[in-house]
Scaffold this active site. Structure first.
Site, PDB file in Angstrom:
ATOM      1  N   SER A   1      -9.628   1.152   2.896  1.00 49.69           N
ATOM      2  CA  SER A   1      -8.774   2.046   2.132  1.00 49.69           C
ATOM      3  C   SER A   1      -7.608   1.317   1.452  1.00 49.69           C
ATOM      4  O   SER A   1      -6.925   1.892   0.618  1.00 49.69           O
ATOM      5  CB  SER A   1      -8.210   3.129   3.059  1.00 49.69           C
ATOM      6  OG  SER A   1      -7.286   2.580   3.977  1.00 49.69           O
TER       7      SER A   1
ATOM      8  N   SER B   1      -9.795  -1.325   7.035  1.00 46.76           N
ATOM      9  CA  SER B   1      -9.113  -1.025   5.771  1.00 46.76           C
ATOM     10  C   SER B   1      -8.516  -2.261   5.119  1.00 46.76           C
ATOM     11  O   SER B   1      -8.249  -2.253   3.925  1.00 46.76           O
ATOM     12  CB  SER B   1      -8.032   0.041   5.991  1.00 46.76           C
ATOM     13  OG  SER B   1      -8.629   1.288   6.254  1.00 46.76           O
TER      14      SER B   1
ATOM     15  N   LYS C   1       0.836  -1.197   0.000  1.00 41.48           N
ATOM     16  CA  LYS C   1       0.000   0.000   0.000  1.00 41.48           C
ATOM     17  C   LYS C   1       0.874   1.251   0.000  1.00 41.48           C
ATOM     18  O   LYS C   1       1.910   1.302   0.669  1.00 41.48           O
ATOM     19  CB  LYS C   1      -0.895  -0.036   1.234  1.00 41.48           C
ATOM     20  CG  LYS C   1      -1.954   1.035   1.329  1.00 41.48           C
ATOM     21  CD  LYS C   1      -2.798   0.779   2.565  1.00 41.48           C
ATOM     22  CE  LYS C   1      -3.874   1.810   2.782  1.00 41.48           C
ATOM     23  NZ  LYS C   1      -4.690   1.521   3.985  1.00 41.48           N
TER      24      LYS C   1
END
Length: 471
Positions: free
Chosen positions: A159, A183, A79
């Protein structure tokens, strides 16, 4: 015979790399070709940047050999809020497009020291979905919109959207995200993969753009539970079986499902907020529960509870922790980057750069300069500690808890959580169940049992090509 990459579990793939049936370079090249075809802006838009040194790193591993490297040759996507030396760490924000990391985050160093190849960075919901309310999952001002690989009209969730989609599309061996509240585990539910958030504090989050270190944790996406156990054991996040020894390279049998964990075969089922869950999904839960009961599992329904303090503790700490992260970093065009400078960037062109607003960042800056902020934080921290102790006591008679309605209480208390796909809906989208608990080993063992009682989950239909085999 070397394994086919898309159809092989990580144990089989790792064994092929160890035996030199597959070279690290060839595996890396396979993933990079797949990323170019499926991962970029004209396709799934789940990859923000490719590591230009990935092939060189893979060749170095081929020269070195597998000895002592528990993730030898496996390709990882991370990420884009995690520092990788030489790459920008942007959190999806145009304000951080020049935030080049001068060092790896400690966890990234661990990956490299374990023999993993860093393939690149994944797109994400901007600032881990903590810039404002109402931002679509997977959207960022810098990266654009991540696309769900099963259905472009369905949310990729947030996310850690890019990491979840990248794993769904098999663009890497496993993918890494971060989880403050859902997330990782929520992203996994919408993308047909397993998502695992270790207990808060298990993995260092230094070098990660924060919401708050009190809640943030690094998490993982894999195609199934066997691969998740492999990653967790090889990285020593959970201990391996006694016979296998630490950070095993002997690859214990996948049929050893509980790996020396004694399960009660007893689950708590929380019903808080079930009114927000569709009747179809509740029916799927009941189908799974019936299968478990038929195999001797007991399920105890409990009301459960939620908290509204998780967002507040994030708001009260976000800007100050972001400031600390940015303190020693320079933007090549803007000089020293600060939360205020980020805010100013958005305000210069809000319609283009902040179409959903900047409410959370603005509010967090207000809190940071509030004389009562420190006292309020300590009060909420005390509530977090109390909730942690309360949950440990409440779950002591169960292997873990099943969430059938939305609650973030487990994240507030810093507990471990896991998302497992177990069936496919009428529209062809995978559906999952989320577990949380106090014992990571038990959680993974229960996850294996749920997977065993679930249905086969296909990978996205349009992505099942390029099933290259190294023969």
């Amino acid at each position: 015979m070397a394994p086919s990459v898309l159809s092989s579990g990580l144990r089989e793939l790792y064994a092929g790399l160890q035996a030199r049936d597959i070279s690290c370079e060839d595996l890396c090249r396979f993933y990079l070709e797949r990323i170019e075809k499926y991962g970029m802006r004209d396709a799934l838009n789940c990859v923000m940047a490719v590591n230009p040194k990935a092939l060189d790193e893979a060749r170095d591993l081929d020269r070195r050999g597998p000895e002592g490297l528990p993730l030898y040759g496996l390709g990882v996507l991370l990420k884009d809020n995690i520092d990788v030396k030489g790459l920008a760490t942007t959190a999806g924000s145009v304000a951080l497009k020049d935030n080049i990391a001068d060092a790896d985050a400690p966890f990234v160093r661990t990956l490299r020291e374990s023999g993993a190849v860093i393939l690149g960075k994944t797109n994400m919901t901007e600032f881990a979905n903590f810039l404002t309310e109402g931002m679509p999952g997977g959207f960022s001002s810098l990266g654009g919109q991540v696309v769900n690989a099963y259905d472009k009209n369905h949310t990729p969730s947030g996310s850690s959207s890019g990491s979840a989609v990248a794993m769904s599309a098999r663009l890497c061996s496993f993918a890494v995200g971060t989880d403050t509240s859902f997330s990782v585990v929520a992203c996994a539910t919408d993308n047909g993969v397993v998502g695992f958030k270790p207990a808060v504090g298990t993995i260092s989050t230094e070098g990660v753009i924060p919401i708050t270190s009190l809640l943030d944790e690094i998490g993982f996406f894999t195609r199934d539970m066997a691969d998740m156990r492999f990653v967790a054991e090889q990285l020593a996040i959970i201990p391996v079986s006694v016979s296998a020894g630490p950070r095993c390279s002997s690859l214990p049998s996948e049929t050893d499902k509980t790996r020396n964990v004694s399960l009660r075969k007893s689950l708590a089922v929380w019903t808080v907020n079930r009114e927000y869950v569709s009747e179809a999904q509740l029916g799927r839960y009941e189908m799974l529960f019936d299968r478990l009961k038929a195999d001797g599992w007991s399920l105890t329904t409990q009301p459960g509870r939620n908290t509204f303090k998780l967002q507040e503790i994030g708001l009260r700490r976000f800007s100050m922790e972001l400031r600390a992260y940015l303190e020693n970093r320079k933007g090549s065009a803007t000089g020293r980057i600060t939360p205020e400078a980020i805010l100013d960037t958005y305000r210069k062109d809000p319609e283009k750069l902040a179409p959903y607003g900047i409410k959370f960042l603005e509010k967090s800056l207000e809190y940071e300069h509030d004389a009562e902020n420190a006292r309020a934080i300590e009060s909420i921290r005390a509530e977090m500690d109390q909730e942690h102790k309360r949950l440990i006591e409440e779950l002591s008679d169960f292997d873990c808890c099943v969430m059938t309605g939305p609650t973030c209480i487990m994240h507030f208390a810093g507990l471990t959580s896991l998302s497992i796909p177990f069936t496919v809906a009428e529209n062809g989208l995978p559906r999952s169940v989320i577990l949380f608990g106090t014992d990571m080993r038990k959680l993974l063992a229960v996850g294996e049992e749920i997977e065993r009682h679930g249905d086969t989950i296909p990978m996205p239909g349009t992505l099942q090509c390029s099933n290259r085999s190294f023969l």
